[in-house]
Design a protein around this motif. Sequence first.
Motif: not given
Length: 325
Positions: A112-129
Amino acid sequence: MTTSVPLNPSLSSPSPASSYYAPTVFPKVSSFRHSRAKPVSLISTSSDSLLCSRPKFCGRSRKRFKERSFVRACKMTITELREDEEENPPPFFESEANARPRRIALFVEPSPFAYVSGYKNRFQNFIKYLREMGDEVMVVTTHEGVPQEFHGAKLIGSHSFPCPWYQKVPLSLALSPRIISAVAQFKPDIIHASSPGIMVFGALAIAKLLCVPIVMSYHTHVPVYIPRYTFSWLVQPMWWVIKFLHRAADLTLVPSTAIAKDLEAASVTAANKIRLWNKGVDSESFHPRYRCHEMRLRLSNGEPDRPLIVHVGRLGVEKSLDFLK
């Protein structure tokens, strides 16, 4: 139609690792849910412990391994798919005051840190929160583009190889002694793995080895994609793989009711082990204050009052943009 409820990893009904998201109030989140869906938490009334059966190789002396495991995450909602509330009442909610920080090991492929997609956004936000709510998070992913840290989460890159049919998507088994040791030392309450893929096999093996409940989130409907990218005869073997994985999981999360129905129709796993993991909308980034009349004039060819549909995403065959148009 719109609610301000994030998600607290509590997912299915009476299945062993069903304690993954209990809804909590988070004012900046808007989750669009099916009108009949019901948010659920997977805590039983008899005990706040989560029972995980030990695999045979863990020793037969202990019949049950009790492990509390539910994660709190925001900007998303997990909902029950059943429609009849009287016959199938959702499990009880756990009080947020009683919830303690959890230790979650995430196995995410591709990165989720290299592959650009909505999937990336979902997991980055998931980790963040998850981190903002005090949970400890370890992320195991493919090695490409992995930063040293992300919002305080510990990141581990696993050596990977390109997907045969999609060269830009790296895959990894993530089953090296280095990763097994790191996860064991982390002592997770629960393992969450993205599916389908290669890394999910490693996550499943580690979960069974450590006797930790595992939740799989199903993101790519591969059996539908296969005929459009490669040989159609691979569809049935892929269903076999998906069934093997998700029947071994304690809970399966899906992004839509349509995919949930497909999995149920294919008997991938028990219906009470499938939960809807809605996509949240960041109401700070997507706020009415950003509305721009001039841009709408441009996009609508000078007719701002007519309906306007915008697609932002990968131009993949399976997106069916011709059908949308």
